[in-house]
Design a protein around this motif. Structure first.
Motif, short mmCIF file in Angstrom:
data_model
loop_
_atom_site.label_atom_id
_atom_site.label_comp_id
_atom_site.label_asym_id
_atom_site.label_seq_id
_atom_site.Cartn_x
_atom_site.Cartn_y
_atom_site.Cartn_z
N PHE A 59 0.91 -1.33 -0.04
CA PHE A 59 -0.16 0.07 0.19
C PHE A 59 0.89 1.26 -0.02
O PHE A 59 0.66 2.34 -0.47
N ASP A 60 1.93 1.24 0.80
CA ASP A 60 2.76 2.43 1.08
C ASP A 60 3.55 2.67 -0.57
O ASP A 60 3.74 3.86 -0.71
N LEU A 61 3.88 1.65 -1.07
CA LEU A 61 4.49 1.68 -2.07
C LEU A 61 3.56 2.50 -3.43
O LEU A 61 3.66 3.10 -4.21
N LEU A 62 2.25 1.94 -3.44
CA LEU A 62 1.34 2.09 -4.34
C LEU A 62 0.88 3.57 -4.11
O LEU A 62 0.57 4.66 -5.12
N LEU A 93 -5.76 8.95 -7.00
CA LEU A 93 -5.24 7.92 -5.97
C LEU A 93 -5.79 8.61 -4.46
O LEU A 93 -5.29 9.34 -4.12
N GLY A 94 -6.85 7.83 -3.79
CA GLY A 94 -6.96 8.19 -2.46
C GLY A 94 -6.69 6.93 -1.53
O GLY A 94 -6.64 5.83 -1.93
N ARG A 95 -6.24 7.45 -0.24
CA ARG A 95 -6.02 6.34 0.51
C ARG A 95 -6.36 6.59 2.08
O ARG A 95 -6.37 7.63 2.43
N THR A 96 -6.87 5.55 2.66
CA THR A 96 -7.50 5.75 4.26
C THR A 96 -6.51 4.74 4.82
O THR A 96 -5.69 4.03 4.46
N PHE A 97 -6.42 5.29 6.33
CA PHE A 97 -5.27 4.55 7.15
C PHE A 97 -6.03 3.87 8.07
O PHE A 97 -7.15 3.80 8.52
N GLN A 98 -5.25 2.67 8.56
CA GLN A 98 -5.99 1.65 9.29
C GLN A 98 -6.50 2.39 10.82
O GLN A 98 -7.44 2.03 11.18
N ILE A 99 -5.83 3.38 11.32
CA ILE A 99 -6.02 4.15 12.26
C ILE A 99 -6.36 5.55 11.95
O ILE A 99 -5.38 6.44 11.85
N PRO A 183 -11.50 10.69 -6.23
CA PRO A 183 -10.64 9.73 -6.48
C PRO A 183 -11.03 8.82 -7.64
O PRO A 183 -12.38 8.61 -7.57
N ALA A 184 -10.33 8.16 -8.55
CA ALA A 184 -10.78 7.07 -9.29
C ALA A 184 -10.46 5.77 -8.46
O ALA A 184 -11.28 4.93 -8.86
N ILE A 185 -9.60 5.65 -7.66
CA ILE A 185 -9.40 4.33 -6.74
C ILE A 185 -9.06 4.89 -5.62
O ILE A 185 -8.39 5.98 -5.25
N ILE A 186 -9.73 4.25 -4.48
CA ILE A 186 -9.41 4.16 -2.88
C ILE A 186 -8.75 2.89 -2.62
O ILE A 186 -9.29 1.81 -2.38
N LEU A 187 -7.51 3.24 -1.65
CA LEU A 187 -6.94 2.39 -1.14
C LEU A 187 -7.41 2.15 0.33
O LEU A 187 -7.19 3.13 1.05
N LEU A 188 -8.03 0.97 0.85
CA LEU A 188 -8.58 1.20 2.15
C LEU A 188 -7.83 0.19 2.91
O LEU A 188 -7.87 -1.14 2.44
N ASP A 189 -7.21 0.76 3.98
CA ASP A 189 -6.60 0.00 5.01
C ASP A 189 -7.24 -0.58 6.40
O ASP A 189 -7.72 0.12 7.01
N GLU A 190 -7.67 -1.76 6.18
CA GLU A 190 -8.55 -2.66 7.09
C GLU A 190 -9.69 -1.73 7.55
O GLU A 190 -9.63 -1.48 8.71
N PRO A 191 -10.79 -1.56 6.68
CA PRO A 191 -11.81 -0.77 7.15
C PRO A 191 -12.70 -1.37 8.16
O PRO A 191 -13.34 -0.90 8.73
N ALA A 192 -12.49 -3.09 8.50
CA ALA A 192 -13.38 -3.43 9.64
C ALA A 192 -12.66 -3.41 10.96
O ALA A 192 -13.20 -3.65 11.90
N ALA A 193 -11.37 -2.91 11.03
CA ALA A 193 -10.84 -3.32 12.37
C ALA A 193 -11.20 -2.24 13.20
O ALA A 193 -11.34 -0.94 12.89
N GLY A 194 -11.71 -2.81 14.40
CA GLY A 194 -12.20 -2.08 15.54
C GLY A 194 -13.38 -1.37 15.22
O GLY A 194 -13.86 -0.46 15.88
N VAL A 195 -14.15 -2.06 14.49
CA VAL A 195 -15.57 -1.32 14.09
C VAL A 195 -16.76 -2.55 14.50
O VAL A 195 -16.77 -3.69 14.35
N ASN A 196 -17.71 -1.86 15.33
CA ASN A 196 -18.65 -2.90 15.86
C ASN A 196 -19.42 -3.33 14.77
O ASN A 196 -19.38 -2.92 13.65
N LEU A 218 -9.14 -0.72 -3.68
CA LEU A 218 -8.49 -1.91 -3.34
C LEU A 218 -8.47 -2.05 -1.74
O LEU A 218 -8.04 -0.92 -1.33
N LEU A 219 -8.77 -2.99 -1.26
CA LEU A 219 -8.70 -2.94 0.32
C LEU A 219 -7.86 -4.13 0.97
O LEU A 219 -7.94 -5.19 0.58
N ILE A 220 -7.07 -3.80 1.89
CA ILE A 220 -6.50 -4.89 2.89
C ILE A 220 -7.57 -5.05 3.83
O ILE A 220 -8.04 -4.29 4.53
N GLU A 221 -7.86 -6.41 4.38
CA GLU A 221 -8.74 -6.84 5.21
C GLU A 221 -8.42 -8.07 5.68
O GLU A 221 -8.17 -9.09 4.95
#
Ligand SMILES: Nc1ncnc2c1ncn2[C@@H]1O[C@H](COP(=O)(O)OP(=O)(O)OP(=O)(O)O)[C@@H](O)[C@H]1O
Length: 266
Positions: A59-62, A93-99, A183-196, A218-221
């Motif tokens: 993700f960091d590379l992309l 390119l858009g990116r969200t972070f795990q925290i 964005p045309a593409i969003i990189l999502l880093d663990e969107p479910a982590a810590g979510v009820n 593109l999502l890491i999960e």
């Protein structure tokens, strides 16, 4: 077929994002080792793998926060490996972070508007020279921020400070922030982590809705239920390499994937 429609057809077939033989070393550790894949326009692609597989490094590379040791990243048909992260945001390119770390004392709407300013790299001089232009832009930006907060079900809290948000609501706010740059593409880093569980359903629903507007994900999960429900296709990484790809069901049955996860747990 006209030249224009041929061009459009070509555009829709060009992958949004491509990794070509990407490698990244940290001293003696090869975190990503000769990884190649395409992210197809319009898809929701999952990236899974055991801890330490190299997903975050990928993700960091992309996104451009680190450079590959070798190989190439292509974004919307343009080689961007040497480009800084903010230039890639400008290319879609858009990116969200795990925290997510919103500004805790600013309202949600201000947090979303600030994302746009940071992305545009705004300077003081143009503001000084054209105050009327800035006011009109600010109004448009404010309206857009409110629309995006509605899109992620946060209208009710738009004028509350971000510190009142739960972990899951912060993820939704992050999604609205990233959408400010169209964005045309969003990189999502663990969107479910810590979510009820309730908010997880909202997040899944919102990602589907945004994807239906033509935005690629593109999502890491680690949450396989979420991956199975959302992703059209899944890539599996292990020990820095791409192990296999397929639908969520296909990769879950793949003996190499089972072995990689069991190996990681051992
Ligand atoms: N800045 C760094 N310096 C040294 N080694 C690093 C660095 N970043 C990552 N690594 C190493 O690279 C490998 C891949 O790590 P990475 O964080 O990309 O894996 P991951 O798949 O995202 O893991 P997780 O699911 O646990 O977040 C690991 O061995 C890690 O220790």
């Amino acid at each position: 077929m006209s030249a224009l429609s041929e061009r459009r057809e070509e555009d829709t077939r060009t992958p949004v994002l491509t990794a070509k033989n990407v490698m990244r070393r940290f001293g003696g550790v090869t975190a990503v080792n000769d990884v190649s894949f395409d992210v197809r326009r319009g898809e929701i692609l999952g990236l899974i793998g055991p801890n330490g597989a190299g997903k975050t490094t990928m993700f960091d590379l992309l996104a451009g926060s680190i450079r590959p040791t070798s190989g190439e990243i292509v974004l919307n048909g343009v080689a961007v490996s040497g480009e800084a992260a903010h230039r890639r945001i400008g290319r879609g390119l858009g990116r969200t972070f795990q925290i997510p770390r919103p500004f805790p004392n600013l309202s949600l709407v201000d947090n979303v508007m600030l994302a746009a300013q940071a992305q545009a790299g705004e300077g003081l001089l143009p503001n000084f020279l054209k105050p009327w232009h800035v006011r009109a832009e600010e109004k448009a930006s404010h309206d857009k921020a409110l629309e995006l907060l509605e899109l992620v079900n946060l209208t009710r809290l738009a004028h509350e400070p971000a510190r009142v948000l739960s972990g899951g609501q912060r993820k939704l706010l992050e999604l609205a922030r990233v959408m400010m740059a169209d964005p045309a593409i969003i990189l999502l880093d663990e969107p479910a982590a810590g979510v009820n569980a309730t908010l997880l359903e909202v997040i899944i629903d919102r990602i589907r809705d945004i994807n239906a507007r033509g935005i690629t994900f593109l999502l890491i999960e680690h949450n396989i239920d979420m991956v199975t429900r959302l992703c059209h296709r899944v890539l599996v990484m292990a020990s820095g390499q791409l192990l296999c790809e397929g639908t969520a069901d296909e990769v879950a049955r793949d003996p190499r994937v089972i072995e990689a996860y069991l190996g990681g747990a051992a």
